[in-house]
Enzyme design. Structure first.
Site, mmCIF file in Angstrom:
data_model
loop_
_atom_site.group_PDB
_atom_site.id
_atom_site.type_symbol
_atom_site.label_atom_id
_atom_site.label_comp_id
_atom_site.label_asym_id
_atom_site.label_seq_id
_atom_site.Cartn_x
_atom_site.Cartn_y
_atom_site.Cartn_z
ATOM 1 N N ASP A 141 6.950 5.512 -5.471
ATOM 2 C CA ASP A 141 8.020 6.219 -4.741
ATOM 3 C C ASP A 141 7.843 7.735 -4.761
ATOM 4 O O ASP A 141 8.461 8.437 -3.971
ATOM 5 C CB ASP A 141 9.386 5.863 -5.330
ATOM 6 C CG ASP A 141 9.714 4.385 -5.195
ATOM 7 O OD1 ASP A 141 9.028 3.702 -4.426
ATOM 8 O OD2 ASP A 141 10.660 3.924 -5.862
ATOM 9 N N GLY A 188 9.761 2.876 -1.099
ATOM 10 C CA GLY A 188 10.114 4.251 -1.475
ATOM 11 C C GLY A 188 11.559 4.415 -1.885
ATOM 12 O O GLY A 188 11.989 5.510 -2.230
ATOM 13 N N LEU A 295 1.970 -5.646 -0.698
ATOM 14 C CA LEU A 295 0.594 -5.329 -0.289
ATOM 15 C C LEU A 295 0.324 -3.838 -0.457
ATOM 16 O O LEU A 295 -0.751 -3.431 -0.877
ATOM 17 C CB LEU A 295 0.347 -5.713 1.173
ATOM 18 C CG LEU A 295 0.550 -7.161 1.579
ATOM 19 C CD1 LEU A 295 0.168 -7.355 3.037
ATOM 20 C CD2 LEU A 295 -0.282 -8.088 0.699
HETATM 21 O O1 F6P Z 1 10.095 1.600 -7.490
HETATM 22 C C1 F6P Z 1 8.955 1.184 -6.840
HETATM 23 C C2 F6P Z 1 9.269 0.142 -5.806
HETATM 24 O O2 F6P Z 1 8.043 -0.322 -5.308
HETATM 25 C C3 F6P Z 1 10.217 0.557 -4.692
HETATM 26 O O3 F6P Z 1 9.593 1.283 -3.670
HETATM 27 C C4 F6P Z 1 10.749 -0.763 -4.239
HETATM 28 O O4 F6P Z 1 11.972 -0.666 -3.570
HETATM 29 C C5 F6P Z 1 10.917 -1.466 -5.547
HETATM 30 O O5 F6P Z 1 9.929 -0.955 -6.406
HETATM 31 C C6 F6P Z 1 10.807 -2.953 -5.528
HETATM 32 O O6 F6P Z 1 11.057 -3.396 -6.818
HETATM 33 P P1 F6P Z 1 10.842 -4.869 -7.330
HETATM 34 O O7 F6P Z 1 9.360 -5.137 -7.339
HETATM 35 O O8 F6P Z 1 11.437 -4.891 -8.714
HETATM 36 O O9 F6P Z 1 11.596 -5.742 -6.389
#
Ligand code: F6P
Length: 417
Positions: A141, A188, A295
């Site tokens: 992010d 992000g 991905l």
């Molecule tokens: O914080 C990194 C991130 O890849 C974000 O961009 C995304 O919204 C989130 O993690 C997804 O998190 P998880 O893999 O826990 O669902």
């Protein structure tokens, strides 16, 4: 061997290069004659006393981590409460660290994880236990405060810019008789850094991506549709990059995949199909959309060499800071020059980083709100430079690290969470 052990753990969403940081941590600890353990699934592994003895891994297995995406030791989203709210949890953490003579704790994660590392450092002081805690930066992010950029971001930025550039060539070929609009949704959360990186794919007013939707700007459906229509009429097609975190003026997210994690973050995702529905309904254009989701943050085959170097450097620096006696700090990246790109690392107090979120600055968003400025390009361009080497195997697939993940014998009663 020096007295005491080092414990490394991975936390939060993983990246294409977080394992390169892990490898650098383990290699640096070895070079200093320090035994390094890794916790399974971040801080949960500490609570559960699920520790892995990395000294049982071969040199080549650790070296292979440099080109293996994902988090080799498992990650977690788990928020520690305050010591007043849950003293038992803290007592357990110190008990586990004491039982294994852990003197250096390195937590590799984003802003929530910096908070965990900070809490642990405070706990060590309070319990009179000699412990050095270092936060190690990581997040696709790119929203950590203070640091110029975050390891993991350069690679997702490269993947995004390359994918948008390539898909745009596809749409351009189809536009006359078929697809008019292509929408790619990127991660992000509430910061538009990844979306902005897509802008690197274009180099003129009518090159793709034509419209970028940032979470920092209110989404206005009417205005968006007006821009899509104008672009299709002018260019023949329209490529849109939408951040997963875009919101309407009333603050409501355009799409939520449902559910919240331990930090109260909603799972995002699903903006692209929403936008496609809107366009089909109001403009009738044929659309395609992509949601690269995991991905984008695991695409090690397209990782940035610059990002990889930074991921390795923060791992090495974290060990060096810990051994030099630093506590409650994080190695942050300081940019000293845009071109040629130069950077260095500096230790910064975790309390300046924990729980803060750095959004995309206004000066990076084009005046019409749908693109990036020259300042954004100057910032972003160096981060995607170079192609990190991939270890291709005989089957035409990349080779990834195979670790033994040998558990350290537990010394304490089982702790259930
Ligand atoms: O914080 C990194 C991130 O890849 C974000 O961009 C995304 O919204 C989130 O993690 C997804 O998190 P998880 O893999 O826990 O669902």
């Amino acid at each position: 061997m020096r007295r005491g052990k080092l414990l490394y753990a991975q936390s939060g969403g993983v990246t294409a290069v977080i394992n390169a940081t892990a490898a650098a941590v383990i290699e640096t600890a070895r070079a200093h004659g320090i035994k390094a353990y890794a916790a399974r699934n971040g801080i949960l592994g500490v609570l559960r006393e699920e520790l892995i003895d990395t000294s049982r891994e071969t040199k080549s297995a650790i070296a292979a981590l440099h080109h293996t995406p994902g988090g080799a030791f498992g990650s977690c989203r788990y928020k520690l409460k305050s010591p007043d709210q849950d003293p038992a949890e803290y007592a357990r953490l110190i008990e586990v660290l004491r039982a294994h003579d852990i003197r250096w704790f390195l937590y590799n994660g984003g802003n929530d994880s910096a908070d965990t590392a900070l809490k642990l450092s405070q706990l060590g002081r309070r319990m009179n236990y000699d412990l050095h805690c270092i936060g190690v930066p990581k997040t696709v992010d790119n929203d950590l405060a203070v640091t110029d950029c975050c390891p993991g971001f350069g690679s997702v930025a490269k993947y995004t810019a390359v994918s948008v550039a390539e898909a745009s060539l596809d749409v351009a070929s189809m536009k006359d008789t078929s697809t008019k609009v292509f929408i790619m949704e990127v991660m992000g959360r509430h910061a538009g850094w990844i979306a902005a990186a897509a802008g690197l794919a274009g180099d003129g007013p009518d090159t793709a991506p034509h419209l970028i939707l940032f979470p920092e700007r209110d989404f206005d459906a009417k205005d968006f549709l007006k821009h899509v229509k104008a672009t299709v009429e002018r260019v023949g097609y329209c490529v849109v990059v939408a951040s997963e975190g875009i919101r309407a003026r009333d603050g409501s997210l355009l799409a939520e995949a449902g559910g919240k994690d331990a930090f109260g973050h909603s799972q995002l995702g699903g903006v692209a199909p929403r936008l496609v529905d809107l366009i089909k309904q109001h403009l009738g254009y044929k659309c395609h959309w992509a949601l690269p989701d995991y991905l984008q943050r695991s695409a090690r085959h397209l990782a940035s060499a610059t990002d990889l170097k930074q991921a390795q450097a923060v791992g090495k620096a974290a060990v060096e800071y810990a051994l030099a006696g630093h506590n409650a700090v994080m190695p942050v990246i300081v940019r000293t020059r845009d071109q040629p790109y130069r950077w260095k690392l500096e230790p910064v107090a975790l309390k300046r980083i924990a729980n803060r979120e750095k959004k995309l600055p206004k000066s990076f968003v084009r005046r019409d709100g749908y693109g990036i400025t020259a300042a954004a390009r100057r910032y972003l361009a160096p981060l995607i430079q170079g192609q990190a080497e991939v270890a291709w195997g005989r089957k035409g697939l990349p080779r990834s690290a195979k670790l033994r993940l040998q558990a350290v014998a537990a010394k304490l009663p089982i702790y259930t969470i």
